[in-house]
Scaffold this motif. Structure first.
Motif, short mmCIF file in Angstrom:
data_model
loop_
_atom_site.label_atom_id
_atom_site.label_comp_id
_atom_site.label_asym_id
_atom_site.label_seq_id
_atom_site.Cartn_x
_atom_site.Cartn_y
_atom_site.Cartn_z
N VAL A 24 4.55 -13.40 15.62
CA VAL A 24 4.08 -12.02 15.28
C VAL A 24 3.52 -12.01 13.71
O VAL A 24 2.61 -11.57 13.40
N ASP A 25 4.41 -12.49 12.78
CA ASP A 25 4.10 -12.67 11.52
C ASP A 25 2.68 -13.52 11.34
O ASP A 25 1.87 -13.03 10.32
N ALA A 26 2.68 -14.78 11.85
CA ALA A 26 1.56 -15.37 11.87
C ALA A 26 0.11 -14.72 12.36
O ALA A 26 -1.00 -14.79 11.47
N VAL A 27 0.38 -14.04 13.54
CA VAL A 27 -0.78 -13.19 13.94
C VAL A 27 -1.35 -12.07 12.95
O VAL A 27 -2.11 -11.84 12.67
N HIS A 28 -0.06 -11.45 12.43
CA HIS A 28 -0.40 -10.30 11.43
C HIS A 28 -1.07 -10.77 10.19
O HIS A 28 -1.86 -9.91 9.50
N SER A 29 -0.76 -12.10 9.66
CA SER A 29 -1.35 -12.59 8.62
C SER A 29 -2.86 -12.68 8.79
O SER A 29 -3.49 -12.67 7.27
N TYR A 30 -3.28 -12.85 9.83
CA TYR A 30 -4.97 -12.87 9.82
C TYR A 30 -5.50 -11.46 10.63
O TYR A 30 -6.53 -10.71 10.10
N ARG A 31 -4.86 -10.77 11.68
CA ARG A 31 -5.27 -9.86 12.23
C ARG A 31 -5.15 -8.35 11.44
O ARG A 31 -5.75 -7.53 11.61
N GLY A 32 -4.36 -8.76 10.49
CA GLY A 32 -4.21 -7.46 9.59
C GLY A 32 -5.14 -7.27 8.50
O GLY A 32 -4.91 -6.57 7.66
N ARG A 33 -6.17 -8.18 8.42
CA ARG A 33 -7.18 -8.52 7.22
C ARG A 33 -8.31 -7.54 7.47
O ARG A 33 -8.65 -7.74 8.73
N ASP A 34 -8.86 -6.99 6.43
CA ASP A 34 -10.04 -6.07 6.96
C ASP A 34 -11.26 -7.27 6.97
O ASP A 34 -12.29 -7.03 8.01
N ASP A 35 -11.04 -8.25 6.19
CA ASP A 35 -12.55 -9.23 6.59
C ASP A 35 -12.47 -9.97 7.87
O ASP A 35 -13.36 -10.09 8.66
N VAL A 36 -11.06 -9.94 8.48
CA VAL A 36 -11.28 -10.34 9.76
C VAL A 36 -11.57 -9.50 10.75
O VAL A 36 -12.05 -9.67 11.72
N ALA A 37 -11.26 -8.19 10.77
CA ALA A 37 -11.54 -7.09 11.63
C ALA A 37 -12.78 -6.50 11.50
O ALA A 37 -13.42 -5.99 12.50
N ARG A 38 -13.46 -6.90 10.43
CA ARG A 38 -14.90 -6.36 10.26
C ARG A 38 -15.94 -6.46 11.30
O ARG A 38 -16.51 -5.50 11.98
N TYR A 39 -15.91 -7.53 12.28
CA TYR A 39 -16.89 -7.70 13.29
C TYR A 39 -15.95 -7.62 14.64
O TYR A 39 -16.59 -8.00 15.72
N LEU A 40 -14.65 -7.26 14.60
CA LEU A 40 -14.09 -7.29 15.83
C LEU A 40 -14.02 -5.56 16.45
O LEU A 40 -14.13 -4.96 15.71
N ASP A 42 -11.33 -4.05 17.04
CA ASP A 42 -10.14 -3.54 16.81
C ASP A 42 -10.36 -3.15 15.53
O ASP A 42 -10.92 -4.06 14.62
N ALA A 43 -9.64 -2.44 14.72
CA ALA A 43 -9.48 -1.95 13.24
C ALA A 43 -8.46 -3.05 12.79
O ALA A 43 -7.96 -3.59 13.91
N PRO A 44 -8.00 -3.41 11.50
CA PRO A 44 -7.08 -4.21 11.30
C PRO A 44 -5.78 -3.86 11.95
O PRO A 44 -5.66 -2.36 11.99
N LEU A 45 -5.01 -4.76 12.47
CA LEU A 45 -3.79 -4.16 13.12
C LEU A 45 -2.58 -4.15 12.25
O LEU A 45 -2.34 -5.14 11.52
N SER A 46 -1.63 -3.31 12.49
CA SER A 46 -0.28 -3.19 11.93
C SER A 46 0.57 -4.33 12.50
O SER A 46 0.37 -4.80 13.43
N ARG A 47 1.68 -4.50 11.76
CA ARG A 47 2.47 -5.48 12.54
C ARG A 47 3.09 -5.25 13.57
O ARG A 47 3.20 -5.97 14.69
N ASP A 48 3.48 -3.84 14.10
CA ASP A 48 3.85 -3.25 15.28
C ASP A 48 2.88 -3.81 16.33
O ASP A 48 3.02 -4.05 17.48
#
Lengths: 193, 198
Positions: A24-40, A42-48
């Motif tokens: 979970v933390d590893a996924v959050h470290s990139y899925r939580g970022r704005d630059d990663v979410a820009r073209y996905l 989903d919006a940036p994901l919270s840890r939950d």
């Protein structure tokens, strides 16, 4: 055809393996970022939200029927760092079509991990799952993504302009695809892993 | 968007709603192998045609996304029905629409489709405020592809072997055009000489 690969899938530097709850933390470290979410989508994901996503992926490890998807963590063999994720969706059983997707952590880009990992998954798609064609999509502004597709030998099949709205603006999208015989030729002429 | 616009006319054609009596004329082009190959895929026998015409008769306005406006192409000279054009409003927020067409092969190559489609595109962009209009065709339908290019549409997609159709790998082309690309000068009207400033 049903397919339950034996894990981990290996490349020279990487493991491709199912997600586990410890990711979970590893996924959050990139899925939580704005630059990663820009073209996905989903919006940036919270840890939950990452915890929920990981929970869903724990069982997305094989193909029983059309529509099933495989979502795998990409981990370095050297230090067991999760550098990103890959997905393969079985879109059509009759026409043997699949869709490939990936999200990589920006901190680990530029080392060829994405090319190495996606090549392994294309091998699985064409060889083990016996697909005829694999396609992938990306936002036209997402250059690292479509450059990766071109490195893999995928052809740009579509360039859609303003065909929908995406995150408050007109969407522009690329479709890339590769046929089984094209991947075979690509594999003969280059070595990715 | 509840305007009832049919019928309207071009130089040589009348575009009108379908009528009960059109079944034979529609069957004359709809059941041909070429139409099966490239066109709407499940209208093979006269009984299917009667059902299709029944549906098209009700498609007379675009009121909500998903609605279709079905237009019969009737030659002004002899009143003969030679083909059809369908305009589907596919998405409201993004202003998207799709056009499908079919013409009797005996009347193709005479500019009727160019005439009809130009008029339908005008209608889509001006009356219905469409932002982007798309047309799909089979990769082997060279006439359609040439016609699309002549009308100024861009080739947006060329899918190869993405599906099976009648046991063969399918090849599909998508053409599209944005409102600002369609007759970009159409909203500039020539002023009569006496209204000109200089």
């Amino acid at each position: 055809m049903a397919l339950y690969p034996a894990y981990p899938l290996m490349t020279s530097r990487l493991f491709l393996r199912p997600f586990t709850r410890g990711d979970v933390d590893a996924v959050h470290s990139y899925r939580g970022r704005d630059d990663v979410a820009r073209y996905l989508y989903d919006a940036p994901l919270s840890r939950d939200e990452c915890a929920l996503a990981v929970q869903r992926r724990v069982s997305q490890t094989g193909f029983a029927e059309e529509g099933d998807r495989l979502v795998l963590a990409v981990e370095t063999q050297a230090d067991a760092t999760v550098v990103g994720e890959l997905s393969l969706i079985w879109r059509s059983a009759e026409a043997r079509q699949g869709e490939l997707g990936w999200i990589f952590h920006p901190d680990h880009q530029g080392r060829g991990y994405a090319t190495e990992a996606t090549s392994r998954l294309l091998d699985l798609a064409f060889h083990d799952l016996d697909l005829h064609r694999v396609y992938a999509r990306c936002d036209a502004r997402n250059m690292p993504s479509w450059r990766l597709m071109e490195r893999l030998g995928m052809r740009r099949e579509a360039h859609f302009r303003e065909h929908g709205l995406f995150k408050g603006g007109w969407d522009e999208e690329f479709y890339y695809a590769i046929l089984r015989r094209e991947w075979g030729a690509m594999r003969q002429s280059t070595r990715h892993s | 968007m509840t305007l009832s616009l049919l019928p309207f006319e071009t130089d040589r054609l009348r575009l009108r709603a379908f009528e009960r009596g059109d079944v034979d004329a529609v069957a004359s082009y709809h059941t041909l192998p070429a139409s099966q190959r490239y066109g709407v895929r499940h209208v093979r026998y006269p009984s299917d045609v009667a059902e299709a015409v029944g549906i098209m008769r009700t498609q007379v306005a675009l009121q909500r996304p998903g609605d279709v406006l079905a237009m019969a192409l009737e030659r002004k000279g002899d009143g003969r029905l030679i083909g059809q054009v369908l305009l589907q409003w596919s998405d409201a927020t993004a202003g998207q629409a799709e056009v499908r067409f079919l013409i009797h092969p005996a009347f193709s190559g005479q500019g009727y489709l160019t005439e009809a489609l130009s008029a339908v595109f005008d209608l889509a962009f001006t009356q219905f405020r469409i932002h982007r209009l798309m047309v799909r065709c089979d990769g082997r339908s060279h006439h359609s592809a040439k016609l699309m290019q002549k009308l100024g549409l861009r080739l947006e997609a060329h899918y190869r072997e993405h599906a099976l159709f009648q046991g063969e790998w399918d090849e599909e082309l998508h053409f599209a055009i944005l409102d600002r690309e369609w007759r970009p000068n159409a909203k500039i009207f020539e002023l009569s000489p006496r209204n000109r400033v200089a």
